[in-house]
Design an enzyme around this catalytic site. Sequence first.
Site, PDB file in Angstrom:
ATOM      1  CD  GLU A   1      44.296  21.589  -9.725  1.00  0.00           C
ATOM      2  OE1 GLU A   1      43.278  22.478 -10.477  1.00  0.00           O
ATOM      3  OE2 GLU A   1      45.588  21.358 -10.053  1.00  0.00           O
TER       4      GLU A   1
ATOM      5  CB  CYS B   1      42.091  20.829 -16.222  1.00  0.00           C
ATOM      6  SG  CYS B   1      42.923  19.253 -15.488  1.00  0.00           S
TER       7      CYS B   1
END
Length: 143
Positions: A46, A74
């Site tokens: 990401e 996360c």
Amino acid sequence: MAYNEAISAWEEGEVPVGAIVVQHQHIIAAAHNRIEALGDATAHAEILAMRQASHSLGDWRIPESTLYVTKEPCPMCTGAMLLSRIGTIVFAFSDDKMGCLGGALSLHQWPQSHHHPRVHSGVMAKECYQLLRAFFESRRGKS
């Protein structure tokens, strides 16, 4: 495409997570985990995809974009998504240990946040979960 990126990660010995950023129906970034290759704990799919997208757009803000990722992000990745003002986040399956878009926490719903993206989950959940699970099973077998 994000799933294909996750497969590329596995082929490189990385945890198989892939991400793409789409804006106005065009892919502007694609990445997979490169933590081991770069020796960088922040080299999550990401983060790398958002860096590419920012570079492509010439701005650290990535509004009106959708980030697709093969597992729930996360805390680090979710925080970066909020700061970059990603419009929509789509992830495959939840992570009840470290996921921050509803799994373990819901940072996107934090009232004090300056940005609240749309969040969707479940796209290719079974396939993405099985890929990650198979990766870790293969690693345990090598011990």
